[in-house]
Design a protein around this motif. Sequence first.
Motif, short mmCIF file in Angstrom:
data_model
loop_
_atom_site.label_atom_id
_atom_site.label_comp_id
_atom_site.label_asym_id
_atom_site.label_seq_id
_atom_site.Cartn_x
_atom_site.Cartn_y
_atom_site.Cartn_z
N CYS A 48 0.89 -1.19 -0.05
CA CYS A 48 0.05 0.18 -0.05
C CYS A 48 0.74 1.23 -0.06
CB CYS A 48 -1.10 0.12 1.30
SG CYS A 48 -1.93 -1.56 1.41
N GLU A 49 0.32 2.21 -0.59
CA GLU A 49 0.89 3.52 -0.71
C GLU A 49 0.04 4.61 -0.79
OE1 GLU A 49 3.85 3.68 -3.72
OE2 GLU A 49 2.29 3.63 -5.38
N ASP A 50 0.08 5.79 -0.30
CA ASP A 50 -0.80 7.00 -0.33
C ASP A 50 -2.51 6.64 -0.20
OD1 ASP A 50 1.17 8.63 -0.96
OD2 ASP A 50 1.09 8.16 -3.22
N CYS A 51 -2.55 5.80 1.09
CA CYS A 51 -3.59 5.31 1.27
C CYS A 51 -4.69 4.66 0.39
CB CYS A 51 -4.66 6.46 1.80
SG CYS A 51 -3.76 7.26 3.44
N ASP A 52 -3.87 3.66 -0.22
CA ASP A 52 -4.57 2.94 -1.42
C ASP A 52 -3.77 1.55 -1.67
OD1 ASP A 52 -6.44 1.99 -3.24
OD2 ASP A 52 -5.99 3.86 -4.60
N ILE A 53 -4.11 0.66 -2.33
CA ILE A 53 -3.44 -0.45 -2.77
C ILE A 53 -2.62 0.09 -3.86
CG2 ILE A 53 -3.43 -2.84 -3.59
CD1 ILE A 53 -6.04 -3.34 -2.20
N ALA A 54 -1.09 -0.28 -3.99
CA ALA A 54 -0.26 0.04 -5.04
C ALA A 54 -0.38 -0.54 -6.22
CB ALA A 54 1.20 0.08 -4.47
N LEU A 55 -0.44 0.04 -7.52
CA LEU A 55 -0.37 -0.47 -8.70
C LEU A 55 1.15 -1.04 -8.91
CD1 LEU A 55 -2.07 2.31 -10.70
CD2 LEU A 55 -3.17 0.12 -10.05
#
Length: 252
Positions: free
Chosen positions: A197-204
């Motif tokens: 996760c990054e920036d309050c989301d699951i990362a691409l």
Amino acid sequence: MQVFEMDLGDQNSVKKFAQEYLKSGRGLDILINNAAIMACPETRVGPGWEAQFATNHLGHFTLSNELWPVLVDGGARVVSLTSTGHKISGIHFEDPQFTSGYDKWQAYGQAKTANSLFAVELDKRGADHGVRAFAVHPGGIMTGLQRHLTDEEMIASGWMDAEGTVREGFKTSEQGAATSVWAATSPILDGKGGVYCEDCDIALPTDPESPLARYAGVDAHAIDPESAARLWELSAELTGVNAVPDEGRETA
């Protein structure tokens, strides 16, 4: 509030902390494995382990295993702090302790990949027990983590200018904590786990064509399930700790 002392680079200290916590009778709903060292001079701890791998990964590996009874009781979430440092290096399985030549950034990269792979395997083992794990990149933040770097190194890396002004894009400590808190608490992640996760989301996945490839997304080697399983077995062999059952993996 209770405070217990622990040195993540000292396996005996980690085990003592866990024992004291278990004796306290407290539950545990959230475990955030946040502490780390970065790009330090070559340092050996314990039985000659490379300090970044030992502190950033093996210390948290032992802590999480030792606290397994209360993690299960609480149906806990475990957050493992990684970073874009994982893009520097995968796991040096043939020489994880850098006995044949030390490079501080390769060692840091290995440790950050290990943090991500730990979340992958812990989630795989823990999901059926209600324990979910997440890897979190908090973002670039100027903290004591940079204590081993000179101003010249940080200027050369583009982290700040010659006057000491930190470049745009670095986060405050509060902003940096946001994704850890989100991963630990957000209902959006109910029923999910083992993700970066990054920036309050699951990362691409990392886009290799993007100019931000070094700073955004997750590289495949950091979420590879086979590498995660291999790292777990290596970590268990090194520490002598392996409390989390592996009920879901088929054996030949």
